[in-house]
Design an enzyme around this catalytic site. Sequence first.
Site, PDB file in Angstrom:
ATOM      1  CE  LYS A 102       1.042   1.180   4.401  1.00 63.37           C
ATOM      2  NZ  LYS A 102       1.753   2.450   4.770  1.00 63.37           N
ATOM      3  CG  ASP A 229       0.018   0.019   8.739  1.00 61.87           C
ATOM      4  OD1 ASP A 229      -0.651   0.865   9.378  1.00 61.87           O
ATOM      5  OD2 ASP A 229       1.148   0.262   8.286  1.00 61.87           O
TER       6      ASP A 229
END
Length: 405
Positions: A102, A229
Amino acid sequence: MASSHFLCGQHLYSSSHGRTKISSFKKGGLSQFSCRPNGSFSFDKKTQYQRTQLVKSMAADSKTGKKQVEIVYDPDEKINSLADEVDKNAGLSRLSLFSPCKINVFLRITSKREDGFHDLASLFHVISLGDKIKFSLAPSKSKDRLSTNVPGVPLDDSNLIIKALNLYRKKTGSDKFFWIHLDKKVPTGAGLGGGSSNAATALWAANQFSGGLASEKELQEWSGEIGSDVPFFFSRGAAYCTGRGEVVEDVTLPIGFDIPMVLIKPPEACSTAEVYRRFRLDQTSNIDPQTLLEKISLNGISPDVCVNDLEPPAFEVLPSLKRLKQRIIAAGRGQYDAVFMSGSGSTIVGIGSPDPPQFVYDDEDYKDVFLSEASFINRAENEWYTEPFSTNNASAPSGLSYATE
């Protein structure tokens, strides 16, 4: 007395005058049988059949010889139907999944919490650079086994993949263990969440092997125990994340999946812990993160919305990183829509072009950087991420070691 026959499993059963005969079958072959006038069956050797071949069975009254029932049986259709049922019920034994990383399009740090963590507000988006992970059911019921293509990756319980599998077993009571091979492409210490993605992918895989014991929402909630995350990767690919990062809100953005980007990471990593130690709340941007999100929702990505409050402390930890960003902006001459650092570093992202500036190739100082082109991706509901058809063009120096974060 009428005779009969029926199918069970991979055998054909026939019954006549109290006696039952059995004949095995498989795709491509069937034990041929015939019907005698007295209603009994005899079986011949296996013969190959074609789709158009039919097997007829007649049951007759043994006294009058009159035909009572005629059964027309198409073995091709029946056996293929049974084979499909066997395949469906056999259970999953192998699974290969894409584990994408990401970027943080913007990252605001809003406050420091009593537990020592920081509250953040960030727009996360999955991109097409990622690892590949192959899972196989292990014959052992006591231990997972992890292998990888690069040195330096921990293969014990400290690896986030193993942590994720242990967590899944703890939450569901599953007794399945795995052999896992990690084909690593995402560098560590990059601010790309490669290790977090690996953990989320492992949770997804374990759930597939167990027939979906947990919902996606449950997997997302559990994953916060592994890392802040990790829950993001259970979004659809773009999410506004708050709290420590574990509060995930899916968003829809006018960002095309055909928008290219380039990732440039020096061989030096940024320690997230060290970056946060140097972070000072009074030196952050004062722009409302909701305003950033609204601007992106209306106008897409531009330099003024790609704010990262962790850049100043990361540039203290790694001064050469600040110089790299400045040189990319200067050399780009409008080539990029925005240039910014992802996460806590040390990856610099250039949105709008897949090509790095020429100096990255020419300057001896940058001969060991990691380079990769990428694009935004997402996933469909109840499906995991898939690697785009175009192969990622990623390069890294031979001396660069990758590992899960």
